[in-house]
Design an enzyme around this catalytic site. Structure first.
Site, mmCIF file in Angstrom:
data_model
loop_
_atom_site.group_PDB
_atom_site.id
_atom_site.type_symbol
_atom_site.label_atom_id
_atom_site.label_comp_id
_atom_site.label_asym_id
_atom_site.label_seq_id
_atom_site.Cartn_x
_atom_site.Cartn_y
_atom_site.Cartn_z
ATOM 1 N N HIS A 66 0.836 -1.152 0.037
ATOM 2 C CA HIS A 66 -0.097 0.190 -0.147
ATOM 3 C C HIS A 66 0.809 1.202 0.121
ATOM 4 C CE1 HIS A 66 -3.077 -2.606 2.224
ATOM 5 N NE2 HIS A 66 -2.973 -2.825 1.094
ATOM 6 N N TYR A 129 1.945 1.685 13.791
ATOM 7 C CA TYR A 129 2.375 2.752 12.797
ATOM 8 C C TYR A 129 1.920 4.235 13.347
ATOM 9 C CZ TYR A 129 -1.602 1.291 10.170
ATOM 10 O OH TYR A 129 -2.903 1.040 9.695
#
Length: 459
Positions: A66, A129
């Site tokens: 992604h 993240y």
């Protein structure tokens, strides 16, 4: 276990961060994100706004590739993963890949435009993240097939044995991907003398003037797609120094020179773009022989006060270059063109001789700006002008006359007091010379003013 270190990779901007993990009988502790220490090791100050955690119950869970339009700082809280990254940005490194195994002692900074993916190597992996933008409905971005034959990621667990979403199974191969374009540059005040010069150095920038974007209008600001930009150059200003002393001029000056920069500073922090704002030596009272960047502000008139207020506002933005300059000369009506016209018409003017400073040609100002941005000079305030000795307005007029074939003696020096007699003028600083030491330390050497003047008149 070990010291904090940062390593580069074959993908520009993709950085591997080795974290210090402290263990004892109870378990372990680590500073997963420590801004001050990481900036000291040249990690970008990317300004995270959101922290996400993806829990993966079983070994072999595979996600990606992604390419979301924001920066990421990825790590694992528990377990191990195999991480893979592919450069999906326009440019020579499009398709370049890098892979690495991550445990809690390793993190990776992933810049915008680099595809991110991972495969869990054991059960119960918590993948974390930080990102520096909020997800928005309708956000689209490139994705890449996990099994793309060109990139050929060496997945440790065969993909046909892994848990993969239907969406990721449908991702295209590299030859079908449209590379991600970089964020854009916006020039505000593009039709002014400086704005036109900036367009030469940023030919692909979006260019707006008051008609296209009024930064003092809340509705116009709210409707503008600020997240599309990495760099905003604010060359817009109200520069009618004497008119600023009038009731109407005062209102316009405060809106353009103070309120608008304050809005841009807020937007810079909200959307992560670098803001370049241009200011003036008028923020000082002119009592110092040379002005350094950290000299206390001491504005004299209304125009000067509005510029000083704009300086203070811009200084609050995390990513800003406040460029102070003096005696700007560019494409349009200005002092040099006036003196050139008078010289060719045979006129012998009276010119002030007790105000001293240096000329700044807009081409020089634009080149210095580009240097600061491209070299990623430390954010903050920089004084920019052309180089050489300080000169008075009368000295500059004499130089123009000589270059036009007239005698320097055809310019008659007068005092500011004589010039102002019978006129309603705002106060001017007597000394406008900017100290260029900080600019020089940043690796930039401007052309001498007289050399630039000669080239300007030749054009």
């Amino acid at each position: 276990m070990g010291d904090l270190t940062v390593e580069t990779t074959p993908i520009p901007g993709l950085l591997v961060v080795r974290l210090a993990v402290h263990e004892d009988a109870r378990g372990w502790f680590k500073e997963n994100w420590q801004r001050e220490k990481m900036l000291a090791l040249a990690l970008p100050d990317f300004g995270p706004v959101q922290n996400n955690v993806s829990f993966n119950a079983h070994r072999g869970a595979t996600r990606g590739i992604h390419t979301e339009p924001w920066d990421k700082f990825v790590s694992v809280a528990t377990g191990r993963i195999f991480g893979a990254w592919v450069d999906m940005r326009e440019g020579e490194t499009f398709g370049t890949s890098f892979h690495l195994e991550l445990d809690p002692s390793v993190a990776v900074f992933v810049p915008r435009g680099v595809g991110n993916s991972y495969q869990t190597l054991e059960d119960g992996v918590a993948y974390t993240y930080l990102v520096n933008d909020h997800w928005r409905p309708g956000t689209s971005y490139p994705a890449l097939a996990l099994a793309d034959p060109t990139v050929a990621v060496p997945w440790p667990i065969p993909l046909d044995e892994c848990e993969i979403s239907e969406k990721d199974l449908a991702n295209p191969t590299l030859d079908q991907v449209t590379a991600m374009a970089p964020k854009k540059t916006l020039i505000i005040g593009a039709q002014g003398q400086l704005g036109r010069a900036l367009q030469v150095d940023w030919p692909d920038a979006d260019c707006v003037d008051l008609a296209e974007l009024d930064v003092t209008d809340p509705a116009a600001v709210a409707a503008w797609p600020w997240h599309d930009y990495a760099l905003v150059l604010n060359a817009a200003a109200y520069t009618a120094v004497d008119a600023a002393e009038t009731p109407e001029g005062r209102r316009v000056a405060w809106a353009a020179n103070a309120a608008a920069p304050a809005t841009l500073a807020r937007l810079s922090d909200e959307h992560g773009f670098t803001l370049v704002h241009y200011s003036s030596e008028y923020v000082f009272d002119g009592t110092q022989p040379e002005h350094v960047e950290d000299e206390p502000l001491s504005p004299l008139g209304v125009y000067a006060q509005t510029k000083a207020a704009g300086d203070l506002a811009v200084g609050t933005a995390r990513r800003h270059y406040l460029v102070r300059t003096s005696w700007v000369i560019g494409d349009g009506n200005n002092f040099v063109r006036t003196m050139q016209r008078l010289a060719t018409q045979g006129v012998s003017p009276d010119v002030v001789s007790d105000q001293v400073g240096r000329l700044t040609f807009t081409s020089e100002l634009a080149r210095a700006t580009r240097h600061l941005v491209e070299t990623r000079a430390k954010h903050g305030t920089y004084h920019v002008s052309n180089a050489g000795p300080a000169m008075s307005w009368a000295d500059i007029a004499s130089a123009v006359f000589e270059l036009c074939g007239r005698s320097a003696d055809d310019v008659r020096p007068i005092t500011t007091e004589q010039y102002a007699a019978g006129k309603d003028l705002a106060p001017r600083p007597a000394r406008s010379t900017m100290n260029l030491g900080k600019l020089s330390a940043a690796g930039y050497s401007p052309l001498p003013a007289l050399e630039a003047l000669r080239a300007y008149l030749d054009r």
